[in-house]
Design a protein around this motif. Structure first.
Motif: not given
Length: 279
Positions: A157-179
């Motif tokens: 998602a970070i790379l997609a943002s740097k490539k010009g994406a407008n809005t991004l939603l990143a989902i993971d079922n692991d709390e560590v990944c979320y943080q």
């Protein structure tokens, strides 16, 4: 937070067998893997570790190769120190430089991503992440709305943002990944990324132009119908986390049910990433 480290040593194991074992361990809750000279170490949250579940996974491979393993409790601080000693910067397609906070910047690359993964999967070093990043680098994401499922560190998602994406939603079922995703977004000054902890049930009733899903075959097969409901006609899905045979054909057949068509795929080692288009 404490973790359990299971360190495997092998005799006569093939690379594809090791990948299959890692895939099964991931489904059993192990969320980070580190190569060693004679095998690999697998990490899982202390509260999620179940010896019976581990034994069930290993039972599937008892006739395929010889192995031994040790189980160790490890503190998060010790893990991070060990990770820092072994993490090396990575360059993707001569365009994207991935480093940790303790590495020097390399401004000659078009894109630079700073990642401190802690226990989260996704530093770019695994073949599946590398291929997904190659797809992102070759895609036009300017102004697009992107969903990143199984986001790990949030690196895609970070790379997609740097490539010009407008809005991004990143989902993971692991709390560590979320943080970790939130922290890494901040490290990279990405302000248009929202993170959420959960599975397909928390995907909003919205429409996305692009979906990124680097998970595993079984989860992908279960979630394709949900992805189809939130992907715009003509939108792209990039999948990874599975093998060419039989996984790719199974995913292709499931996608056909929802008017999502195979376009092409990449292969690195035994792993595959594939591009599909809706409509």
């Amino acid at each position: 937070m404490q973790y359990i480290q299971v360190t495997f040593t092998f005799s006569g194991i093939e690379e594809y067998q090791k990948d299959l074992l890692i895939s099964e361990l991931a489904e059993a809750g192990f969320n980070t893997f580190e190569d060693t000279e004679s095998g690999f170490a697998a990490f899982i949250d202390f509260d999620d570790y179940n010896q019976n579940k581990l034994s069930e996974v290993l039972l599937q491979f008892e006739d395929e190769f010889i192995y031994n393993y040790t189980v160790t409790e490890i503190a998060a601080q010790n893990w991070n120190e060990e990770w820092e000693k072994n993490f090396e910067p990575l360059i993707i397609s001569d365009e994207c430089y991935i480093r940790a906070t303790f590495h020097e910047p390399q401004p000659q690359y078009g894109y630079e991503i700073v990642i401190d993964p802690k226990m989260a999967f996704g530093t770019g070093h695994h073949q599946t992440t590398t291929m997904m990043m190659q797809y992102i680098l070759s895609s036009d994401l300017e102004g697009k709305k992107v969903l990143d499922m199984g986001c790990g560190t949030g690196i895609l998602a970070i790379l997609a943002s740097k490539k010009g994406a407008n809005t991004l939603l990143a989902i993971d079922n692991d709390e560590v990944c979320y943080q970790s995703t939130l922290e890494n977004a901040s490290l990279n000054h990405v302000t248009n990324l929202e993170a959420a902890c959960g599975g397909k049930e928390i995907i909003p009733e919205s429409i996305f132009d692009v979906i990124l899903a680097n998970i595993n075959r079984n989860i992908l097969l279960d979630q394709i119908n949900t992805y189809a409901g939130v992907l715009i006609s003509g939108g792209s899905i990039f999948f990874s986390g599975f093998y060419e045979t039989p996984d790719l054909e199974m995913i292709e057949q499931e996608c056909k049910k929802f008017n999502i068509s195979y376009k092409d795929h990449k292969k690195m080692g035994d792993w595959v990433a594939a591009h599909f288009i809706k409509g």
